[in-house]
Motif scaffolding. Structure first.
Motif, PDB file in Angstrom:
ATOM      1  N   HIS A   1      40.198 -29.570 -61.866  1.00 11.43           N
ATOM      2  CA  HIS A   1      41.043 -30.453 -62.806  1.00 11.43           C
ATOM      3  C   HIS A   1      40.429 -30.272 -64.196  1.00 11.43           C
ATOM      4  CE1 HIS A   1      43.275 -32.521 -59.416  1.00 11.43           C
ATOM      5  NE2 HIS A   1      43.812 -31.620 -59.537  1.00 11.43           N
TER       6      HIS A   1
ATOM      7  N   CYS B   1      43.000 -26.899 -67.791  1.00 14.61           N
ATOM      8  CA  CYS B   1      43.512 -27.936 -67.152  1.00 14.61           C
ATOM      9  C   CYS B   1      42.649 -29.236 -67.892  1.00 14.61           C
ATOM     10  CB  CYS B   1      43.203 -27.630 -65.683  1.00 14.61           C
ATOM     11  SG  CYS B   1      43.980 -28.936 -64.584  1.00 14.61           S
TER      12      CYS B   1
ATOM     13  N   ASP C   1      42.006 -34.570 -64.857  1.00 12.43           N
ATOM     14  CA  ASP C   1      42.322 -34.875 -63.542  1.00 12.43           C
ATOM     15  C   ASP C   1      43.004 -36.254 -63.425  1.00 12.43           C
ATOM     16  OD1 ASP C   1      39.023 -35.590 -62.198  1.00 12.43           O
ATOM     17  OD2 ASP C   1      40.331 -36.536 -63.823  1.00 12.43           O
TER      18      ASP C   1
ATOM     19  N   GLY D   1      46.630 -33.337 -63.291  1.00 14.02           N
ATOM     20  CA  GLY D   1      45.852 -32.284 -63.185  1.00 14.02           C
ATOM     21  C   GLY D   1      46.710 -30.998 -63.285  1.00 14.02           C
TER      22      GLY D   1
ATOM     23  N   GLY E   1      38.988 -36.855 -67.787  1.00 13.15           N
ATOM     24  CA  GLY E   1      40.074 -37.065 -66.734  1.00 13.15           C
ATOM     25  C   GLY E   1      40.016 -38.498 -66.547  1.00 13.15           C
TER      26      GLY E   1
END
Length: 535
Positions: free
Chosen positions: A413, A435, A438, A442, A499
């Motif tokens: 992710h 990407c 996450d 994601g 993330g």
């Protein structure tokens, strides 16, 4: 001087061992294969990667392991004329369970083939093996309590249910005798990473506490008997930066004590070097080494006083640091360069070859980038906050499901990739897959859409990371000038804090090459070279 970190880039949970005048440090590799990095030094200043001992399916198979699982916190020791390596293979991350299985392997020398593993237990992670003066051996690990709201990214202290101690019978290869919970930790919580050593009639126990983030610490305690009770260090924490956000080395914790042949004291620890403004550690958790001293009260302290780790530390001998800079890999050998690893699988022949086209690293496109079972991604650690990576690829896709290129990668992710693929309208193109985190979904992003048409033949790909910024470049068809491609991307998400943030993942950033073929036809991509250059 020792210049910290001594092992830059993703090298966490350092376990140090001295045999004669040789020092060895084992560090965690998580889902990267082969498992466990072992570096060697004779001066504590210059370190060389000499072995990754978990290299075959009978020792380690991580296919299906989630991100940030796999090999956690190895412990390296030497006794009875051989080396002992204890490690965990963690099979689950999110939720209340960890499913952490602990094993022991041995070898006569670091460089030789290591034994098949002997299973020990699964009660928790971060195992270590202590060889007592009387010849008895003791196995330690933290105990995991699933009866709490301890979810990935939101750790709660009750799940870390103390340090267990049990005798290990090497002859039978089994644990024997009672299981004792010898140390509950301090109010900082999340006690893990135990290491025992003996000195002047005392058993000293160091543990890691506070999690892998900015509250991390090395906690110290001692007892006259191995089963305790253990009394805390007068300062509680031997090494920590948790109350000093200005310190250069942050997230300091989880390490092990070692003495030089003449009795000088040192202690390893992991650390992170955050980048402003968001304090993201793009190099992951690195290994550092601190000089210590014993005081009249029988306790160990950092040589400079206080708990905050230093960047520059006095070395036992007067030697200069000899760290390599630019690295060029031409793939002319029959084995993968030592700096490189791949993900999870003990069957590398299915994802890459250096023999099928001599002078090239051939990747066979398997599952998608970020898959947990079998993806063709070969990469080396990011060791500098600013660097440039270059490669050249020959790849002739016949569907958009076939993709190959260059990537800045953390996990499924958190990555950016410069890719060659096929578009139905544009033909062969270079494009970007990104990407950037996450949480919460994601999802893959395409910053340049379908991309830009390129002609036949090899394609040169490059990326420059300058702290928090990433820029891709490419050239082909005999061009002499590199063409900047796409927007400036956020390189900082390719980090522990990217993330969902602290404790959501805790490995490190890699740069490397990849190929996938979701049609299932294993389309091959040939890479002629790879260059890594600090900027």
């Amino acid at each position: 001087m020792i210049r910290n970190p001594i092992l830059p880039g993703f090298n966490p949970d350092p376990s140090i061992c001295r045999v004669g005048e040789d020092y060895y440090i084992a560090t965690s590799t998580f889902e990267w294969y082969p498992g466990v990095q072992i570096h060697h030094s004779r001066d504590l200043v210059n370190w060389t990667l000499v072995r990754r001992p978990l290299e075959r399916a009978s020792q380690l198979d991580m296919r299906g392991n989630p991100d940030s699982c796999g090999v956690w916190a190895p412990c390296l020791s030497h006794a009875d004329g051989r080396f002992w390596l204890v490690y965990t293979d963690v099979k689950r991350f999110d939720g209340n369970f960890k499913d952490a299985h602990n094993y022991i392997v041995t070898a006569d020398t670091i460089e030789s083939a290591w034994s098949d593993p002997v299973y020990v237990n699964s009660s928790g992670f971060d195992p270590s093996l202590f060889h007592d003066d009387d010849g008895r051996k003791w196995f330690l690990n933290m105990q995991w309590n699933h009866r709490t709201q301890s979810y990935g990214g939101q750790p709660k202290s009750p799940a870390f249910d103390g340090i267990l101690l049990q005798e290990w019978d090497a002859a039978s290869g089994t644990l024997v005798g009672p299981i004792r919970n010898i140390f509950a930790g301090t109010e900082l919580g999340l006690v893990e990473g135990p290491h025992l050593f003996r000195r002047n009639g005392w058993y000293y126990l160091t543990t890691a506490e506070g999690g892998t983030g900015y509250d991390h610490a090395v906690t110290m305690a001692r007892s006259r008997t191995i089963e305790g009770p253990y009394d805390l260090h007068p300062d509680r924490y031997l090494i920590t930066s948790k109350d000093h956000p200005e310190a250069s080395l942050q997230r300091a914790g989880h390490g092990q004590y070692v003495e030089t042949p003449d009795g000088a004291a040192y202690h390893t620890h992991l650390c992170g070097r955050p980048l402003p403004p968001q304090r993201r550690c793009t190099l992951g958790r690195e290994t550092a080494l601190q000089k210590c001293s014993w005081k009249d009260d029988g306790w160990l302290y950092l040589a400079d006083g206080g708990p905050v780790p230093a960047v520059d530390v006095s070395a036992p001998t007067d030697v200069a640091s000899e760290r390599p800079q630019t690295c060029l890999y031409d793939f002319d050998e029959t084995s993968l360069p030592a700096d490189f690893q791949w993900l999870r699988t003990p069957e590398p022949d299915r994802i890459f070859s250096l023999a099928d086209r001599p002078g090239h690293l051939r990747l066979y496109g398997r599952e998608s980038i970020g898959a947990w079972f079998e993806q063709a991604l070969v990469a080396r650690r990011q060791e500098h906050h600013a660097f440039r990576a270059e490669t050249v690829v020959e790849f002739t896709p016949d569907t958009y499901q076939q993709v190959a290129g260059l990537t800045h990668y953390y996990n499924r992710h958190k990555f950016h990739a410069l890719a060659v693929t096929l578009d139905e309208k544009l033909g062969r193109v270079v494009t970007i897959l990104s990407c950037p985190g996450d949480f919460p979904h994601g999802r893959l992003e395409f910053p340049v859409g379908a991309g830009e048409t390129i002609g036949e033949g090899p394609v040169e790909l490059a990326m420059e990371i300058r702290h928090n910024d990433l820029r891709f470049y490419h050239r082909s068809g005999g061009e002499t000038q590199w063409q900047a491609f796409g927007p400036v991307l956020d390189a900082g998400v390719v980090s522990d804090q990217g993330g969902r943030g602290e404790h959501g993942s805790f490995t490190g950033a890699f740069c490397g090459v990849f190929a996938f073929d979701t049609s299932g036809r294993a389309k091959a991509a040939d890479f002629d070279r790879f260059r890594y250059m600090p900027l």
